[in-house]
Design an enzyme around this catalytic site. Structure first.
Site, PDB file in Angstrom:
ATOM      1  N   GLY A  30       0.812  -1.209   0.000  1.00 41.17           N
ATOM      2  CA  GLY A  30       0.000   0.000   0.000  1.00 41.17           C
ATOM      3  C   GLY A  30       0.849   1.265   0.000  1.00 41.17           C
ATOM      4  N   ASN A  31       0.176   2.389  -0.117  1.00 45.79           N
ATOM      5  CA  ASN A  31       0.848   3.696  -0.115  1.00 45.79           C
ATOM      6  C   ASN A  31      -0.192   4.778   0.170  1.00 45.79           C
ATOM      7  OD1 ASN A  31      -0.109   3.595  -3.049  1.00 45.79           O
ATOM      8  ND2 ASN A  31       1.581   2.126  -3.009  1.00 45.79           N
ATOM      9  N   THR A  50       8.835   4.199  -1.781  1.00 46.72           N
ATOM     10  CA  THR A  50       8.678   2.782  -2.096  1.00 46.72           C
ATOM     11  C   THR A  50       9.508   1.929  -1.147  1.00 46.72           C
ATOM     12  OG1 THR A  50       8.675   1.178  -3.906  1.00 46.72           O
ATOM     13  CG2 THR A  50      10.571   2.657  -3.834  1.00 46.72           C
ATOM     14  N   SER A  78       6.845   6.051  -4.098  1.00 48.94           N
ATOM     15  CA  SER A  78       6.043   4.841  -4.280  1.00 48.94           C
ATOM     16  C   SER A  78       5.958   4.480  -5.755  1.00 48.94           C
ATOM     17  CB  SER A  78       4.628   5.090  -3.745  1.00 48.94           C
ATOM     18  OG  SER A  78       3.765   4.069  -4.195  1.00 48.94           O
ATOM     19  N   SER A  79       5.964   3.194  -6.013  1.00 48.85           N
ATOM     20  CA  SER A  79       5.819   2.724  -7.404  1.00 48.85           C
ATOM     21  C   SER A  79       4.461   3.142  -7.977  1.00 48.85           C
ATOM     22  CB  SER A  79       5.956   1.206  -7.447  1.00 48.85           C
ATOM     23  OG  SER A  79       5.061   0.623  -6.525  1.00 48.85           O
ATOM     24  N   GLU A  80       3.521   3.495  -7.087  1.00 46.44           N
ATOM     25  CA  GLU A  80       2.193   3.893  -7.561  1.00 46.44           C
ATOM     26  C   GLU A  80       2.068   5.413  -7.723  1.00 46.44           C
ATOM     27  OE1 GLU A  80       0.644   1.710  -8.821  1.00 46.44           O
ATOM     28  OE2 GLU A  80       0.536  -0.121  -7.630  1.00 46.44           O
ATOM     29  N   HIS A  99      -4.102   3.742  -0.493  1.00 45.98           N
ATOM     30  CA  HIS A  99      -4.150   2.515  -1.311  1.00 45.98           C
ATOM     31  C   HIS A  99      -3.689   1.349  -0.449  1.00 45.98           C
ATOM     32  CE1 HIS A  99      -3.417  -0.578  -4.173  1.00 45.98           C
ATOM     33  NE2 HIS A  99      -2.104  -0.492  -4.090  1.00 45.98           N
ATOM     34  N   HIS A 101      -3.914  -3.242   0.300  1.00 43.56           N
ATOM     35  CA  HIS A 101      -4.151  -4.592  -0.212  1.00 43.56           C
ATOM     36  C   HIS A 101      -4.954  -5.365   0.838  1.00 43.56           C
ATOM     37  CE1 HIS A 101      -0.158  -4.333  -2.749  1.00 43.56           C
ATOM     38  NE2 HIS A 101      -1.072  -3.443  -3.123  1.00 43.56           N
ATOM     39  N   TYR A 120     -26.618  -0.035   2.954  1.00 43.12           N
ATOM     40  CA  TYR A 120     -26.774   1.384   2.606  1.00 43.12           C
ATOM     41  C   TYR A 120     -25.466   2.154   2.662  1.00 43.12           C
ATOM     42  CZ  TYR A 120     -26.666   2.938   7.503  1.00 43.12           C
ATOM     43  OH  TYR A 120     -26.277   3.218   8.776  1.00 43.12           O
ATOM     44  N   HIS A 162      -5.526  -6.743  -7.236  1.00 46.74           N
ATOM     45  CA  HIS A 162      -4.518  -5.849  -6.654  1.00 46.74           C
ATOM     46  C   HIS A 162      -4.944  -5.316  -5.289  1.00 46.74           C
ATOM     47  CE1 HIS A 162      -1.500  -2.348  -7.554  1.00 46.74           C
ATOM     48  NE2 HIS A 162      -1.647  -2.517  -6.259  1.00 46.74           N
TER      49      HIS A 162
END
Ligand code: 13P
Length: 222
Positions: A30-31, A50, A78-80, A99, A101, A120, A162
């Site tokens: 995650g990041n 990262t 981060s790679s993202e 983000h 996982h 809801y 992912h």
């Protein structure tokens, strides 16, 4: 580094540690990112580096990303970075991005299914579903494009095979809504394992969305 800057960077690390403590993330998965100044989106955002475990991450390890994509910092971003940048450019309602996982949201993402309106609270995320973005390799512009599409009029999306991405009006909201999205994934998987869940109709979800408009969660842009 000013004290304000340091405390915002530390708040990102605290969010990561809280995700770990809640069993949502572990290790370096995650990041997280947050805008430098809520009032001035042109100042860019801070992003986790990262591959540095959250337990040892220092404020100086976060990178600064300008909206033109210029990265400044002592660590690698981060790679993202591509999807954090694409969202920060496209969505002024996103002050913070988380983000993860998390197990159940990621399990649903492996089925490549949206989470429909089984409860809801799905409306917290802006509509009658949490969509699942199409698959693309992590860290690519292709994945960014899929994520941006799945996030249209939503503040969360699954990412096929992912994980999960959640936008917040601040770090606390992004964290809280990440926990809520993971819980909805748990409900979806359990209800389906036990039988045929009843999906709330669109007109009921419209009523819930109208009620949530007064809750102070902030608007969801397209
Ligand atoms: P980073 O450590 O590069 O942020 O990667 C973790 C991750 O979850 C990629 O999707």
């Amino acid at each position: 580094m000013t004290e304000t800057e340091r405390s915002l960077r530390q708040a990102v690390i605290d969010t990561c540690i809280a995700l770990d403590a809640k069993g949502i993330n572990q290790g370096t998965s995650g990041n997280v990112s947050v805008r430098c100044q809520a009032a001035d989106p042109t100042t860019g955002f801070y992003l986790t580096p990262t591959s540095i475990p959250y337990a040892v991450m220092q404020p100086e390890d976060l990178v600064h990303v300008a909206l033109d994509g210029t990265v400044t910092g002592r660590a690698r971003p981060s790679s993202e970075l591509p999807f954090h940048l694409a969202i920060m450019r496209a969505r002024s309602d996103a002050q913070a991005i988380v983000h993860t996982h998390s197990t159940h949201a990621t399990a649903v993402s492996c089925l490549r299914q949206d989470i429909p309106a089984i409860h809801y609270l799905v409306a917290l995320f802006g509509g009658n579903s949490i969509r699942c973005a199409d698959y693309a390799t992590f860290g690519t512009e292709e994945l960014s494009a899929h994520v941006i599409k799945a996030l249209q009029r939503r503040r969360a999306a699954l990412m096929a095979n992912h994980g999960l991405i959640v936008l917040g009006k601040n770090l606390a909201q992004a964290l809280a809504f990440t926990v809520e999205a993971e819980q909805l994934a748990v409900l979806w998987l359990r209800a389906r394992a036990a039988g045929q869940p009843i999906i709330l109709p669109d007109d009921e979800m419209e009523r819930v969305l109208a009620k949530f408009a007064d809750y102070g969660y902030g608007p969801v842009e397209s």
